[in-house]
Design a protein around this motif. Sequence first.
Motif, PDB file in Angstrom:
ATOM      1  N   MET A   1      11.923  -1.190  24.048  1.00 24.85           N
ATOM      2  CA  MET A   1      11.118  -2.344  23.710  1.00 24.85           C
ATOM      3  C   MET A   1       9.701  -2.116  24.229  1.00 24.85           C
ATOM      4  O   MET A   1       9.511  -1.685  25.354  1.00 24.85           O
ATOM      5  CB  MET A   1      11.749  -3.580  24.341  1.00 24.85           C
ATOM      6  N   THR A   2       8.717  -2.424  23.415  1.00 26.31           N
ATOM      7  CA  THR A   2       7.328  -2.187  23.815  1.00 26.31           C
ATOM      8  C   THR A   2       6.795  -3.351  24.622  1.00 26.31           C
ATOM      9  O   THR A   2       7.238  -4.481  24.492  1.00 26.31           O
ATOM     10  CB  THR A   2       6.437  -1.984  22.564  1.00 26.31           C
ATOM     11  N   ASP A   3       5.835  -3.065  25.442  1.00 24.49           N
ATOM     12  CA  ASP A   3       5.157  -4.100  26.229  1.00 24.49           C
ATOM     13  C   ASP A   3       4.261  -4.924  25.317  1.00 24.49           C
ATOM     14  O   ASP A   3       3.742  -4.427  24.321  1.00 24.49           O
ATOM     15  CB  ASP A   3       4.293  -3.431  27.283  1.00 24.49           C
ATOM     16  N   PHE A   4       4.047  -6.187  25.665  1.00 19.93           N
ATOM     17  CA  PHE A   4       3.182  -7.046  24.856  1.00 19.93           C
ATOM     18  C   PHE A   4       1.746  -6.530  24.881  1.00 19.93           C
ATOM     19  O   PHE A   4       1.059  -6.524  23.867  1.00 19.93           O
ATOM     20  CB  PHE A   4       3.236  -8.487  25.363  1.00 19.93           C
ATOM     21  N   ALA A   5       1.292  -6.078  26.047  1.00 19.52           N
ATOM     22  CA  ALA A   5      -0.081  -5.609  26.169  1.00 19.52           C
ATOM     23  C   ALA A   5      -0.314  -4.344  25.347  1.00 19.52           C
ATOM     24  O   ALA A   5      -1.416  -4.122  24.838  1.00 19.52           O
ATOM     25  CB  ALA A   5      -0.416  -5.357  27.626  1.00 19.52           C
ATOM     26  N   SER A   6       0.703  -3.520  25.204  1.00 14.85           N
ATOM     27  CA  SER A   6       0.511  -2.310  24.417  1.00 14.85           C
ATOM     28  C   SER A   6       0.682  -2.568  22.925  1.00 14.85           C
ATOM     29  O   SER A   6       0.216  -1.779  22.107  1.00 14.85           O
ATOM     30  CB  SER A   6       1.493  -1.229  24.882  1.00 14.85           C
ATOM     31  N   ALA A   7       1.349  -3.665  22.548  1.00 14.82           N
ATOM     32  CA  ALA A   7       1.563  -3.970  21.140  1.00 14.82           C
ATOM     33  C   ALA A   7       0.363  -4.679  20.510  1.00 14.82           C
ATOM     34  O   ALA A   7       0.196  -4.641  19.300  1.00 14.82           O
ATOM     35  CB  ALA A   7       2.803  -4.836  20.972  1.00 14.82           C
ATOM     36  N   VAL A   8      -0.469  -5.318  21.333  1.00 14.70           N
ATOM     37  CA  VAL A   8      -1.626  -6.055  20.836  1.00 14.70           C
ATOM     38  C   VAL A   8      -2.885  -5.317  21.268  1.00 14.70           C
ATOM     39  O   VAL A   8      -3.005  -4.915  22.421  1.00 14.70           O
ATOM     40  CB  VAL A   8      -1.628  -7.500  21.407  1.00 14.70           C
ATOM     41  N   PRO A   9      -3.842  -5.134  20.364  1.00 10.80           N
ATOM     42  CA  PRO A   9      -5.085  -4.457  20.752  1.00 10.80           C
ATOM     43  C   PRO A   9      -5.813  -5.223  21.858  1.00 10.80           C
ATOM     44  O   PRO A   9      -5.712  -6.451  21.973  1.00 10.80           O
ATOM     45  CB  PRO A   9      -5.912  -4.454  19.466  1.00 10.80           C
ATOM     46  N   ALA A  10      -6.565  -4.502  22.639  1.00  2.00           N
ATOM     47  CA  ALA A  10      -7.246  -5.083  23.797  1.00  2.00           C
ATOM     48  C   ALA A  10      -8.265  -6.142  23.377  1.00  2.00           C
ATOM     49  O   ALA A  10      -8.407  -7.164  24.054  1.00  2.00           O
ATOM     50  CB  ALA A  10      -7.913  -3.985  24.614  1.00  2.00           C
ATOM     51  N   TYR A  11      -8.961  -5.930  22.285  1.00  2.00           N
ATOM     52  CA  TYR A  11      -9.979  -6.893  21.873  1.00  2.00           C
ATOM     53  C   TYR A  11      -9.359  -8.237  21.483  1.00  2.00           C
ATOM     54  O   TYR A  11      -9.981  -9.275  21.631  1.00  2.00           O
ATOM     55  CB  TYR A  11     -10.857  -6.345  20.750  1.00  2.00           C
ATOM     56  N   VAL A  12      -8.125  -8.244  20.990  1.00  2.00           N
ATOM     57  CA  VAL A  12      -7.453  -9.502  20.662  1.00  2.00           C
ATOM     58  C   VAL A  12      -7.113 -10.266  21.933  1.00  2.00           C
ATOM     59  O   VAL A  12      -7.302 -11.481  22.015  1.00  2.00           O
ATOM     60  CB  VAL A  12      -6.190  -9.237  19.819  1.00  2.00           C
ATOM     61  N   LEU A  13      -6.636  -9.562  22.953  1.00  2.00           N
ATOM     62  CA  LEU A  13      -6.334 -10.208  24.233  1.00  2.00           C
ATOM     63  C   LEU A  13      -7.599 -10.756  24.888  1.00  2.00           C
ATOM     64  O   LEU A  13      -7.601 -11.863  25.425  1.00  2.00           O
ATOM     65  CB  LEU A  13      -5.629  -9.227  25.165  1.00  2.00           C
ATOM     66  N   VAL A  14      -8.686  -9.997  24.830  1.00  2.00           N
ATOM     67  CA  VAL A  14      -9.947 -10.455  25.409  1.00  2.00           C
ATOM     68  C   VAL A  14     -10.476 -11.666  24.645  1.00  2.00           C
ATOM     69  O   VAL A  14     -10.961 -12.630  25.253  1.00  2.00           O
ATOM     70  CB  VAL A  14     -10.983  -9.306  25.427  1.00  2.00           C
ATOM     71  N   ALA A  15     -10.360 -11.668  23.334  1.00  2.00           N
ATOM     72  CA  ALA A  15     -10.815 -12.802  22.540  1.00  2.00           C
ATOM     73  C   ALA A  15      -9.983 -14.051  22.829  1.00  2.00           C
ATOM     74  O   ALA A  15     -10.532 -15.146  22.960  1.00  2.00           O
ATOM     75  CB  ALA A  15     -10.757 -12.455  21.048  1.00  2.00           C
ATOM     76  N   ALA A  16      -8.677 -13.890  22.954  1.00  2.00           N
ATOM     77  CA  ALA A  16      -7.816 -15.031  23.272  1.00  2.00           C
ATOM     78  C   ALA A  16      -8.144 -15.579  24.655  1.00  2.00           C
ATOM     79  O   ALA A  16      -8.210 -16.796  24.849  1.00  2.00           O
ATOM     80  CB  ALA A  16      -6.348 -14.620  23.194  1.00  2.00           C
ATOM     81  N   PHE A  17      -8.366 -14.698  25.601  1.00  2.00           N
ATOM     82  CA  PHE A  17      -8.733 -15.129  26.951  1.00  2.00           C
ATOM     83  C   PHE A  17     -10.080 -15.845  26.932  1.00  2.00           C
ATOM     84  O   PHE A  17     -10.255 -16.868  27.602  1.00  2.00           O
ATOM     85  CB  PHE A  17      -8.773 -13.919  27.888  1.00  2.00           C
ATOM     86  N   ALA A  18     -11.026 -15.353  26.150  1.00  2.00           N
ATOM     87  CA  ALA A  18     -12.347 -15.985  26.062  1.00  2.00           C
ATOM     88  C   ALA A  18     -12.249 -17.383  25.442  1.00  2.00           C
ATOM     89  O   ALA A  18     -12.917 -18.311  25.897  1.00  2.00           O
ATOM     90  CB  ALA A  18     -13.291 -15.111  25.243  1.00  2.00           C
ATOM     91  N   VAL A  19     -11.409 -17.543  24.439  1.00  2.00           N
ATOM     92  CA  VAL A  19     -11.231 -18.856  23.816  1.00  2.00           C
ATOM     93  C   VAL A  19     -10.637 -19.838  24.818  1.00  2.00           C
ATOM     94  O   VAL A  19     -11.081 -20.993  24.915  1.00  2.00           O
ATOM     95  CB  VAL A  19     -10.342 -18.742  22.550  1.00  2.00           C
ATOM     96  N   ILE A  20      -9.658 -19.403  25.589  1.00  2.00           N
ATOM     97  CA  ILE A  20      -9.045 -20.281  26.590  1.00  2.00           C
ATOM     98  C   ILE A  20     -10.055 -20.657  27.663  1.00  2.00           C
ATOM     99  O   ILE A  20     -10.136 -21.815  28.081  1.00  2.00           O
ATOM    100  CB  ILE A  20      -7.794 -19.613  27.186  1.00  2.00           C
ATOM    101  N   VAL A  21     -10.867 -19.704  28.107  1.00  2.00           N
ATOM    102  CA  VAL A  21     -11.880 -19.992  29.127  1.00  2.00           C
ATOM    103  C   VAL A  21     -12.922 -20.969  28.591  1.00  2.00           C
ATOM    104  O   VAL A  21     -13.327 -21.906  29.291  1.00  2.00           O
ATOM    105  CB  VAL A  21     -12.531 -18.684  29.623  1.00  2.00           C
TER     106      VAL A  21
END
Length: 89
Positions: free
Chosen positions: A1-21
Motif C-alpha cells: 500500500m502506498t503512502d498518502f504523501a507519495s500518492a499525491v503530488p507535493a504541490y497539491v498538498l501545499v495548495a491544500a495546506f495554504a487554503v486551510i491556513v
Amino acid sequence: MTDFASAVPAYVLVAAFAVIVVLLAVVAIVAWAVVAKARPEDLQHILPGLGQVLAALALFLPWGRGTRGPTVAPPVPVRPERKGGRRRG
C-alpha cells in the motif's frame, strides 16, 4: 500500500495546506473584528452566535464534518389521558 504523501503530488498538498491556513486566518480576522467592535455588555449575546458561525465554517475542513451515522431522535413524552374530563353545562 502506498503512502498518502507519495500518492499525491507535493504541490497539491501545499495548495491544500495554504487554503486551510487562509481559511483559518479569515475566520480569526472576522472573529477579532466582531469582538473588538462589540460593546462589553453585548458580548454575552454575541459569543454564542459567533460560536455557531465558527462551527458552520468548520464544515469546510475535512475533519470537521463528523460522522454521518443514523441519529436517534429523543423520546417524545406522552401525556397520560385524563380520567375525569370536563363537564359542559
